[in-house]
Design a protein around this motif. Structure first.
Motif: not given
Length: 221
Positions: A180-192
């Motif tokens: 995961f990534c903490s940046h919302k603009n990244c494909r790895l963002f763990n969206a809730h």
């Protein structure tokens, strides 16, 4: 080159009965971003992902996966695609529906992508109001049409693009241990939230600066 990067020789994508998923497009995404790693698609004849009710059954899933002849291949990343809905307990002690589980193998659930991340708040407000009036079954299709651009639904044409982000997370888990990534603009963002999922995977559809550099390192491996 980052010494913590551990590239797989092979990637096995296991399809547990999914239709309308363009796996060739997903293969191209992997090769474009992670280098020329050999990608093998395996159409499963038998069910691998198991649950006890809604709860993910890791023991039986691993037992049935280990029976597959490809499961013992060394230096391979294994990812199962399923439409089975499953949940695990979170740190809060409550059950949470999961879109994915990153392990050995990793599992991505299309139903979990639909049901896991929360829909827009308006959806739940409408649902509460209409349920109290006893008209939710009638109104739900209308509400879904009204808000359709703000969440992923079943048979959604955008699902394939969203799956690219989840396969990227599975690969980063294998390579670095950090999916995961903490940046919302990244494909790895763990969206809730569904809207965050759509933003990261569709509106942006790219990796952040940090993970773009890691991908450059991967290409140099």
């Amino acid at each position: 080159m980052n010494r913590d990067i551990d590239l797989p020789r092979l990637i096995y994508l296991y399809n547990e009965g999914l239709e309308n998923i363009d796996f060739e497009e997903i293969k191209d995404f992997i090769n474009k971003n992670f280098g020329k790693i050999k990608v093998n698609l395996v159409n499963l004849r038998n069910e691998i992902v198991h649950t006890k009710g809604l709860i993910f059954d890791f023991i039986n899933t691993k037992k049935f996966f280990d029976k597959l002849r490809h499961s013992k291949v060394k230096s391979a990343c294994h990812v199962i695609f399923t439409d089975k809905l499953f949940a695990t307990f979170g740190e809060d002690g409550r059950l949470h529906i999961r879109a994915s589980i990153y392990s050995f193998p990793s599992i991505i659930s299309t139903s979990g992508i639909v049901e896991g991340p929360a829909k827009p708040r308006e959806y739940y407000l409408y649902k509460q109001k209409c349920t109290q009036l006893g008209i939710w079954d009638i109104e739900e299709p209308k509400i879904k049409r009204r808000l359709c651009k703000r969440f992923i639904d079943y048979q959604d044409k955008r699902l394939n693009e969203v799956l690219k982000g989840y396969i990227a997370q599975a690969l980063f888990f294998y390579i670095t241990g950090q999916p995961f990534c903490s940046h919302k603009n990244c494909r790895l963002f763990n969206a809730h939230w569904q809207e965050d999922l759509i933003y990261a995977q569709i509106k942006m559809g790219k990796f952040c600066k940090h993970h773009r550099q890691l991908l450059k390192d991967i290409h140099l491996a």
